[in-house]
Design a protein around this motif. Structure first.
Motif, PDB file in Angstrom:
ATOM      1  N   GLU A 282     -10.530   7.626  -5.516  1.00  0.00           N
ATOM      2  CA  GLU A 282      -9.788   6.663  -6.818  1.00  0.00           C
ATOM      3  C   GLU A 282      -9.231   6.229  -6.559  1.00  0.00           C
ATOM      4  O   GLU A 282      -9.408   4.937  -7.189  1.00  0.00           O
ATOM      5  N   LEU A 283      -8.097   6.403  -6.287  1.00  0.00           N
ATOM      6  CA  LEU A 283      -6.800   5.195  -6.141  1.00  0.00           C
ATOM      7  C   LEU A 283      -7.093   3.895  -5.031  1.00  0.00           C
ATOM      8  O   LEU A 283      -6.910   2.854  -6.030  1.00  0.00           O
ATOM      9  N   LEU A 284      -7.556   4.173  -4.388  1.00  0.00           N
ATOM     10  CA  LEU A 284      -7.837   3.361  -3.375  1.00  0.00           C
ATOM     11  C   LEU A 284      -8.993   2.413  -3.830  1.00  0.00           C
ATOM     12  O   LEU A 284      -9.234   1.002  -3.598  1.00  0.00           O
ATOM     13  N   LEU A 285     -10.303   2.933  -4.649  1.00  0.00           N
ATOM     14  CA  LEU A 285     -11.167   1.579  -4.798  1.00  0.00           C
ATOM     15  C   LEU A 285     -10.876   1.047  -6.594  1.00  0.00           C
ATOM     16  O   LEU A 285     -11.434   0.477  -6.186  1.00  0.00           O
ATOM     17  N   ASP A 286      -9.783   2.201  -6.632  1.00  0.00           N
ATOM     18  CA  ASP A 286      -9.039   1.156  -7.709  1.00  0.00           C
ATOM     19  C   ASP A 286      -8.514   0.080  -7.302  1.00  0.00           C
ATOM     20  O   ASP A 286      -8.558  -0.932  -8.121  1.00  0.00           O
ATOM     21  N   LEU A 287      -7.995  -0.370  -6.174  1.00  0.00           N
ATOM     22  CA  LEU A 287      -7.277  -1.261  -5.227  1.00  0.00           C
ATOM     23  C   LEU A 287      -7.672  -1.866  -5.191  1.00  0.00           C
ATOM     24  O   LEU A 287      -7.159  -3.254  -4.901  1.00  0.00           O
ATOM     25  N   CYS A 288      -9.163  -2.055  -4.471  1.00  0.00           N
ATOM     26  CA  CYS A 288     -10.035  -2.861  -4.061  1.00  0.00           C
ATOM     27  C   CYS A 288     -10.838  -3.548  -5.558  1.00  0.00           C
ATOM     28  O   CYS A 288     -11.662  -3.941  -5.641  1.00  0.00           O
TER      29      CYS A 288
ATOM     30  N   LEU B 272       0.656  -1.183  -0.251  1.00  0.00           N
ATOM     31  CA  LEU B 272      -0.268   0.012  -0.016  1.00  0.00           C
ATOM     32  C   LEU B 272       0.354   1.547  -0.266  1.00  0.00           C
ATOM     33  O   LEU B 272       0.651   2.372  -0.592  1.00  0.00           O
ATOM     34  N   ARG B 273       2.096   1.820   0.266  1.00  0.00           N
ATOM     35  CA  ARG B 273       2.758   2.253   0.470  1.00  0.00           C
ATOM     36  C   ARG B 273       3.584   2.450  -0.804  1.00  0.00           C
ATOM     37  O   ARG B 273       3.458   3.979  -0.648  1.00  0.00           O
TER      38      ARG B 273
ATOM     39  N   MET C 235      -0.539  -8.192  -6.386  1.00  0.00           N
ATOM     40  CA  MET C 235      -0.931  -7.264  -4.783  1.00  0.00           C
ATOM     41  C   MET C 235      -2.006  -7.968  -5.121  1.00  0.00           C
ATOM     42  O   MET C 235      -3.286  -7.587  -6.002  1.00  0.00           O
ATOM     43  N   GLU C 236      -2.754  -8.595  -3.321  1.00  0.00           N
ATOM     44  CA  GLU C 236      -4.048  -8.768  -3.825  1.00  0.00           C
ATOM     45  C   GLU C 236      -5.404  -7.127  -4.172  1.00  0.00           C
ATOM     46  O   GLU C 236      -4.423  -6.390  -2.958  1.00  0.00           O
ATOM     47  N   ALA C 237      -6.481  -7.914  -4.094  1.00  0.00           N
ATOM     48  CA  ALA C 237      -7.241  -6.898  -3.716  1.00  0.00           C
ATOM     49  C   ALA C 237      -7.318  -6.018  -2.486  1.00  0.00           C
ATOM     50  O   ALA C 237      -8.119  -7.316  -1.510  1.00  0.00           O
TER      51      ALA C 237
ATOM     52  N   ASP D  56      -5.465  -6.346 -11.986  1.00  0.00           N
ATOM     53  CA  ASP D  56      -3.923  -6.449 -11.938  1.00  0.00           C
ATOM     54  C   ASP D  56      -3.168  -5.425 -11.333  1.00  0.00           C
ATOM     55  O   ASP D  56      -2.839  -4.771 -12.067  1.00  0.00           O
ATOM     56  N   HIS D  57      -2.683  -5.077  -9.765  1.00  0.00           N
ATOM     57  CA  HIS D  57      -1.954  -4.375  -9.937  1.00  0.00           C
ATOM     58  C   HIS D  57      -0.709  -5.296  -9.110  1.00  0.00           C
ATOM     59  O   HIS D  57      -0.452  -6.572  -8.356  1.00  0.00           O
TER      60      HIS D  57
END
Length: 508
Positions: A266-272, A129-130, A287-289, A277-278
């Motif tokens: 938007e950045l955080l919601l994209d990561l969930c 996340l960092r 990384m896991e969603a 794939d991230h």
């Protein structure tokens, strides 16, 4: 008479227990401050004489007086390492960070979902996340945010133009909440317009409840697994539910929108988003969603840190400027001269040119260090540089940035407010890690840039419009609250605002 015998046995047990605890540093050859039963070196804290941050500042300064590069102290029976030597501090925060990667504070996402925020996170999840979050605070995005921030200064100026003394912290908290809500989440909170009082009330829980005296003590003294076993909670249930529902509504709103906002939400919601794939922090794996609770915890942390630290910093700046009119006038002159070059507009490039503003800001966070401690946990035995000693695995280390900022070796007459300490020449005379308002190394505050700009935009708008003086309602001398984690005045900061005439008035 049997109860006398029981009392005697209990007393002997307590004394033996504490003597065993208090031999910790002696057995390891580490110099330490002499403790006493039952509070160790924290008696003043438990007698409500000093705050958590001031306690560690005092330990730092006492150890420094003894010329020890590192010393020990006891919070009740818990041993705490207090590094003082600049090279040791730099190693812990930066070059040997992998041995001191975590804050060691309470986190249990099952019991308390909002505890799983970046400040508390550890290990692989923290690294992933960092690595992603700095993209929410790029220079390009800060330029956009400054435009949004400037829009809220108009309502701020209206609130200050009341011809009466104002509790400035309350006003600035509302300004900061409106700014962070709009910039990070696309929400119009309108707290400056005296709306959304429920949001104001719950917002104070992060610092007033999570980092209260009682919860500070429990988190430091009691192992995490025990707190989890008893389902220890940091926040009132209604506060957790309020923010979980708020951020759930943000998520639902964003799912219905087609336009991109390019903000933190938007950045955080994209990561969930599980359909995407991230890459992980290394760039080699995946990384896991994130779950909804995980992104809600991050949103909560940035909301809280963004409003409280900025409003507190701006409060302290205005207090010092009111107390030091020569500094205030010099800063106003710089603001007016530079804004004239930009047609009176508060824009990114204009604030970037304000060198004296930088000095005033830096000196404020030196004297009033909002986050006044930098906790670390040692995850394996570590040799202390320049000595034949070591810090043991699982040991608790506390770097007192508040103590460093009041160290007369680095800052002579530390209680004097002097922006000249932060000229380029004077900064070059001090060693690295002698100024740590945002921490340092990989754990440095990721939202540092946002907080700085939010504070500066508000300050520029205020000073170009008002002369600020101390109100007769202001209780002097200034003293500090002892109950919480962040630095707060005891009582309110009351200031008067007198309208000034300048060439920029027509642009307000």
């Amino acid at each position: 008479m049997w109860w006398w015998a029981l009392l005697l046995v209990l007393l002997v047990f307590i004394i033996t227990f504490y003597k065993s605890c208090f031999s910790y540093f002696k057995n390891r050859g580490i110099p330490y401050l002499k403790p006493s039963i039952p509070f160790g070196n924290a008696t003043d804290f438990f007698l409500d004489k000093v705050s958590f941050g001031a306690l560690f500042r005092d330990w730092y300064l006492e150890i420094k007086k003894n010329n020890w590069p590192i010393g020990g102290a006891f919070f009740c029976g818990k041993p705490v390492y207090i590094p003082v030597d600049n090279e040791i501090i730099k190693k812990i925060l930066v070059s040997d960070f992998l041995i001191f990667p975590n804050h060691g504070l309470y986190i249990d996402e099952k019991v308390e979902p909002l505890s799983g925020h970046l400040f508390n996170m550890e290990g692989y999840k923290w690294k992933n996340l960092r690595a992603k979050l700095p993209s929410a605070f790029t220079a390009a995005k800060m330029r956009r945010n400054v435009v949004i921030m400037e829009g809220f200064t108009r309502e701020l100026v209206k609130r200050l133009d009341q011809n009466q003394s104002l509790d400035i912290k309350d006003v600035l908290s509302r300004f900061s909440i409106d700014v962070i809500s709009a910039c990070a989440f696309g929400l119009q909170s309108k707290t400056l317009e005296n709306q959304n009082e429920e949001l104001i009330g719950h917002s104070r829980a992060f610092f007033d409840v999570q980092w209260s005296r009682t919860k500070n003590t429990l988190v430091v003294l009691i192992p995490r697994y025990i707190l989890s076993f008893f389902r220890f909670k940091l926040f009132p249930k209604e506060t957790s539910n309020f923010f979980l529902n708020l951020f759930r509504s943000v998520k639902e709103q964003r799912q219905e929108e087609t336009t991109k906002r390019n903000d933190l939400a938007e950045l955080l919601l994209d990561l969930c988003d599980k359909t995407k794939d991230h890459s992980d922090f290394s760039g080699k794996g995946k990384m896991e969603a994130l779950s909804f609770n995980e992104i809600a915890a991050q949103m909560y942390f940035f909301f809280e840190a963004g409003f409280e630290t900025s409003s507190s910093t701006l409060t302290w700046i205005l207090y010092e400027l009111a107390a030091n009119p020569n500094i205030q006038n010099r800063l106003r002159q710089e603001i007016n001269e530079i804004l004239q070059k930009y047609n009176g507009q508060i824009v990114y490039d204009a604030i970037n040119e304000m060198e004296y503003l930088d000095r005033v800001f830096d000196e404020t966070l030196r004297k009033y260090t909002i986050f006044s401690i930098l906790p670390r946990v040692c995850i394996k035995n570590w040799a202390i540089p320049g000595t034949n000693l070591k810090i043991d695995e699982d040991s608790f280390v506390m770097i007192s940035n508040y103590g460093i900022h009041h160290d007369p070796e680095y800052y002579p007459e530390p209680m004097k407010f002097d922006p000249e300490r932060f000229t380029s020449e004077n900064k070059a005379k001090r060693p690295y890690c002698s100024y740590l308002p945002f921490g340092e190394g990989p754990r440095i505050c990721v939202g540092k840039r946002f907080g700085i700009w939010q504070t500066k935009v508000g300050l520029v708008a205020i000073l170009r419009s008002f002369n600020v003086t101390l109100s007769q309602k202001m209780k002097m001398p200034l003293t500090f609250e002892t109950a919480g984690f962040v630095l707060k005045a005891k009582g309110d900061i009351w200031l008067d605002f007198e309208k000034v005439n300048n060439n920029n008035d027509k642009f307000i």
